[in-house]
Design a protein around this motif. Structure first.
Motif, PDB file in Angstrom:
ATOM      1  N   PHE A 443       5.781   3.733  -2.630  1.00 25.77           N
ATOM      2  CA  PHE A 443       4.032   2.535  -2.465  1.00 25.77           C
ATOM      3  C   PHE A 443       4.071   1.384  -1.776  1.00 25.77           C
ATOM      4  N   VAL A 444       4.589   0.519  -1.535  1.00 29.67           N
ATOM      5  CA  VAL A 444       4.333  -0.446  -0.582  1.00 29.67           C
ATOM      6  C   VAL A 444       4.411  -0.004   0.566  1.00 29.67           C
ATOM      7  N   ASP A 445       5.317   0.334   0.974  1.00 24.39           N
ATOM      8  CA  ASP A 445       4.524   0.913   2.404  1.00 24.39           C
ATOM      9  C   ASP A 445       3.142   1.511   3.118  1.00 24.39           C
ATOM     10  N   ASN A 446       3.110   2.232   1.411  1.00 27.99           N
ATOM     11  CA  ASN A 446       2.263   3.072   1.997  1.00 27.99           C
ATOM     12  C   ASN A 446       0.293   1.916   1.500  1.00 27.99           C
ATOM     13  N   GLU A 447       0.426   1.471   0.569  1.00 29.29           N
ATOM     14  CA  GLU A 447      -1.004   0.379   0.366  1.00 29.29           C
ATOM     15  C   GLU A 447      -0.166  -0.837   0.242  1.00 29.29           C
ATOM     16  N   PHE A 448       0.420  -1.922   0.755  1.00 24.90           N
ATOM     17  CA  PHE A 448       0.329  -3.123   1.417  1.00 24.90           C
ATOM     18  C   PHE A 448       0.688  -3.555   2.364  1.00 24.90           C
ATOM     19  N   PRO A 449       0.186  -3.266   4.111  1.00 31.14           N
ATOM     20  CA  PRO A 449       0.865  -2.972   5.113  1.00 31.14           C
ATOM     21  C   PRO A 449       0.902  -4.465   5.687  1.00 31.14           C
ATOM     22  N   LEU A 450       0.312  -6.148   4.724  1.00 31.37           N
ATOM     23  CA  LEU A 450       1.588  -6.984   5.077  1.00 31.37           C
ATOM     24  C   LEU A 450       2.465  -6.908   4.728  1.00 31.37           C
ATOM     25  N   PHE A 451       3.179  -6.165   3.972  1.00 30.41           N
ATOM     26  CA  PHE A 451       4.311  -6.531   3.558  1.00 30.41           C
ATOM     27  C   PHE A 451       5.784  -6.300   4.619  1.00 30.41           C
ATOM     28  N   ALA A 452       5.195  -5.405   5.200  1.00 30.25           N
ATOM     29  CA  ALA A 452       6.346  -5.868   6.139  1.00 30.25           C
ATOM     30  C   ALA A 452       6.297  -6.390   7.198  1.00 30.25           C
ATOM     31  N   LEU A 453       5.458  -7.339   7.447  1.00 38.14           N
ATOM     32  CA  LEU A 453       5.443  -9.251   8.024  1.00 38.14           C
ATOM     33  C   LEU A 453       4.957  -9.987   7.283  1.00 38.14           C
ATOM     34  N   ARG A 454       6.068 -10.047   6.485  1.00 36.02           N
ATOM     35  CA  ARG A 454       5.228 -10.783   5.301  1.00 36.02           C
ATOM     36  C   ARG A 454       6.451 -12.086   5.950  1.00 36.02           C
ATOM     37  N   ASP A 455       7.353 -12.451   6.896  1.00 31.49           N
ATOM     38  CA  ASP A 455       8.036 -13.296   6.922  1.00 31.49           C
ATOM     39  C   ASP A 455       6.978 -14.265   8.417  1.00 31.49           C
ATOM     40  N   SER A 456       5.989 -13.404   8.770  1.00 28.24           N
ATOM     41  CA  SER A 456       4.955 -14.160   9.661  1.00 28.24           C
ATOM     42  C   SER A 456       4.104 -14.063   9.371  1.00 28.24           C
ATOM     43  N   LEU A 457       3.324 -14.414   7.842  1.00 26.67           N
ATOM     44  CA  LEU A 457       1.681 -14.230   7.458  1.00 26.67           C
ATOM     45  C   LEU A 457       2.316 -16.682   7.372  1.00 26.67           C
ATOM     46  N   ASN A 458       0.378 -16.158   7.765  1.00 24.80           N
ATOM     47  CA  ASN A 458      -0.371 -17.590   7.279  1.00 24.80           C
ATOM     48  C   ASN A 458       0.278 -18.117   5.721  1.00 24.80           C
ATOM     49  N   GLU A 459      -0.313 -18.896   4.947  1.00 23.80           N
ATOM     50  CA  GLU A 459      -0.096 -19.217   3.349  1.00 23.80           C
ATOM     51  C   GLU A 459      -0.555 -18.309   3.130  1.00 23.80           C
ATOM     52  N   GLU A 460      -2.444 -18.243   3.402  1.00 21.18           N
ATOM     53  CA  GLU A 460      -3.486 -17.480   2.238  1.00 21.18           C
ATOM     54  C   GLU A 460      -2.840 -15.825   3.149  1.00 21.18           C
ATOM     55  N   GLU A 461      -2.650 -15.716   3.631  1.00 23.66           N
ATOM     56  CA  GLU A 461      -2.018 -14.160   3.506  1.00 23.66           C
ATOM     57  C   GLU A 461      -1.229 -13.931   2.863  1.00 23.66           C
ATOM     58  N   LYS A 462      -0.269 -14.812   3.009  1.00 19.43           N
ATOM     59  CA  LYS A 462       1.208 -14.466   1.627  1.00 19.43           C
ATOM     60  C   LYS A 462       0.688 -14.441   0.553  1.00 19.43           C
ATOM     61  N   SER A 463      -0.174 -16.043   0.113  1.00 17.89           N
ATOM     62  CA  SER A 463      -0.960 -15.331  -1.309  1.00 17.89           C
ATOM     63  C   SER A 463      -2.047 -14.241  -1.144  1.00 17.89           C
TER      64      SER A 463
END
Length: 611
Positions: A443-463
């Motif tokens: 489910f996460v892989d299909n719906e949350f593309p940002l999850f794979a990049l979670r360690d490189s996200l800015n604070e807004e994207e993390k939120s």
């Protein structure tokens, strides 16, 4: 108006308001005393006013008038290093990270521990005779010159916060002269007195999550008007709770303002309190005290008096959960209230919303009359209620929603904003652990593309990722097939995310069509458009309230639901129940314990395992 003020106003692009400032004889020293209410009289439009207040908050110490710079006769407070709420990447073990963040969450007034028994028997609230400051209470009176039976200063019964002896504060409470208080100059304080002032601020702020948040903001030099407002609320609440009569005398205001200046060099005492000037025979005007602390205190007293809070508290036991509303909508209106004037005020707010200072006073005085029909479960529909008041059709509608929420649930206005930085990190860790389950990982892989990049996200994207993650933790509830919603439906129902503004209207129409087919009614909905600089709003039927951040959208949406006594959406009911019961810690007679909500709350560290 002096040259510095005019230059400042032109520098921030508000030159069209120069004449208004000249007419009101505003000087550069007056700028830091501005509040949203006072600024609205000179800058009526919301956008320019917010830019004006932000520019004031961003002034560096070197840009402040010399009279407002801190004295050189005291050393800066050494603020203890706080564990950053948003930077816990150095914790390798996921369980340890959850425990560390849970400790931050539970070490606050908003998240009482199992050992927290609530207010003691001695804390009975204000007495009937204590009506707060009167109109004539503009400065020290004869009664302030010596100790009173009610005013005993901080009591050791209130916990470790008041365990240390405070000689200067004791003098203030007993009316004994102290040079730094009498002259209102920090430079006249002894090293021991400066240390006491610094320790006072540090310990008061360390006692709550809100306080730690404020302390961290000052440490990082990211102080805004909102941060100062939170600081003022914390200080006034602490002083009022530590005295039996809940009254703050002029010398206590001086103590608080000097303490802030001592703890945070660069913060002028005059932002927080300006004593009443000596009376003059030639002066026709009776000028009272000023400052943001004093204004906040007067506002609280005015509100408590208007709603009858003082009289009610004297005969009622304090609530252990501390979420009793200031306005009890389930009770009958106080018969001593002038019914004719109340009806006139009610009619006024049904036809006008300007000027705001007059509107706010009438709006607050009619809260019982306005909201009781909604909370009594009468035949009054929410859309009918909203149509009665033109203010809801304006952007200022978001402000009055927050005002009503603060009256119904005092002390809860900043809960989500201050809790979110820690909760955001917990959600990331919990989601990573949950991906061990193949179904959730898919489910996460299909719906949350940002999850794979979670360690490189800015604070807004993390939120944004955290806001998507929260509803995804709830598995579909068992039940009839037509009532069993998928995980994706729960996520999409909780908050609307679209790539651009052009798709908002399309998605809203699609949702409305689905609701009509299922026979369900639309509920307030947080909307986020885009990711880099998201456009955020709360949408409810034809009402749209724009806000700054996705968290602001979630916060306002929840407050709107609570104020209007609306039902949570059937699909995302689990998520909203968690926010109400375990983040805001608000209970109602209609709450039901949902096992899935309790389980997720426990996983997120919002309740202890023993509960």
């Amino acid at each position: 108006m002096d040259k510095e003020t005019e230059a400042f106003i032109r520098r921030i692009g508000l030159e069209r308001y120069v004449d208004a400032f000249k007419e009101d004889e505003v000087t550069f020293e007056d700028l830091i005393l501005f509040t949203d209410s006072s600024a609205s009289k000179l800058i009526p439009k919301t956008g320019p006013r917010l830019r004006f207040l932000k520019a004031i908050a961003d002034l560096k110490p070197s840009e402040l008038p010399k009279k407002l710079e801190p004295s050189e006769n005291f050393k800066p407070v050494e603020v203890a290093d706080l564990k950053p709420l948003t930077k816990l990447d150095h914790v390798v073990d996921a369980d340890k990270e959850i425990d560390a963040l849970y400790e931050i969450l539970t070490n606050s007034d908003e998240y009482p521990s199992k050992d927290d028994k609530g207010p003691s028997k001695d804390d009975q609230g204000p007495s009937k005779d204590d009506q707060g400051p009167s109109k004539d209470d503009q400065g020290p009176s004869k009664d302030d010159q010596g100790p009173s039976k009610d005013d005993k200063g901080p009591s050791n019964k209130t916990g470790d916060l008041n365990a240390k002896p405070r000689e200067l504060y004791d003098k203030v409470c007993r009316g004994i002269g102290a040079k730094c208080i009498d002259t209102y100059e920090l430079g006249n304080a002894s090293p021991a007195e400066v240390k006491e002032l610094q320790d006072f601020i540090s310990e008061v702020l360390d006692a709550s999550l809100d306080g730690k948040y404020v302390k961290d903001a000052f440490k990082k030099h990211v102080v805004t008007g909102k941060i100062r407002e939170m600081l003022q609320t914390i200080l006034i609440t602490h002083i009022q709770n530590s005295c039996v009569n809940h009254k703050i005398t002029p010398n206590k205001f001086k103590y608080l303002a000097l303490a802030v200046s001592a703890a945070f060099p660069g913060e002028s005492k005059n932002i927080y309190y300006i004593p009443k000037p000596p009376s003059s025979k030639d002066s026709k005007k009776n000028i009272g005290p000023k400052g943001q602390l004093y204004q906040k205190y007067q506002y609280r007293i005015k509100l408590f008096k208007r709603t009858g809070f003082f009289e009610k508290q004297s005969s009622e036991k304090p609530s252990v959960l501390n979420n009793e509303p200031v306005v009890n909508l389930l009770s009958e209106l106080d018969p001593s209230v002038d019914q004719t004037k109340l009806e006139e005020d009610h009619k006024w707010v049904q036809n006008s919303y300007s000027p705001y200072d007059i509107f706010e006073e009438k709006w607050l005085s009619t809260i019982h009359l306005r909201l009781k029909p909604l909370h009594d479960n009468t035949n009054l529909q929410i859309h009918q209620y909203l149509e009665k008041y033109p203010v809801y059709k304006k952007e200022i509608g978001a402000t009055v929603i927050r005002v009503d929420f603060n009256c119904l649930f005092p002390g809860k206005e900043n809960v989500l904003v201050t809790t979110w930085p820690a909760l955001k990190n917990i959600l990331k860790v919990v989601a990573v652990k949950a991906t061990a389950e193949p179904q959730y990982k898919t489910f996460v892989d299909n719906e949350f593309p940002l999850f794979a990049l979670r360690d490189s996200l800015n604070e807004e994207e993390k939120s944004l990722l955290a806001l998507r993650t929260l509803p995804s933790l709830f598995a579909p509830l068992p039940g009839k097939k037509r009532e069993k919603f998928s995980r994706k439906e729960i996520v999409d129902d909780f908050m609307l995310f679209v790539p651009s503004d052009n798709e908002i209207e399309i998605e809203l129409k699609r949702r409305d069509e689905k609701l009509k087919k299922s026979g369900r009614q639309a509920q307030p909905l947080p909307v986020v458009s885009g990711t880099e600089c998201p456009h955020c709003a709360v949408v409810f039927n034809n009402y749209v309230y724009n806000v700054e951040t996705p968290i602001d959208a979630l916060d306002l949406c929840f407050k709107l639901i609570m104020v209007l006594n609306a039902e949570f959406s059937l699909i995302s009911n689990q998520v909203w129940s968690l926010i109400q019961q375990h983040i805001f810690k608000i209970t109602t007679p209609f709450d039901a314990k949902i096992p899935s909500v309790e389980a997720v709350a426990s996983t997120l560290g919002l309740i202890s395992s023993s509960q």
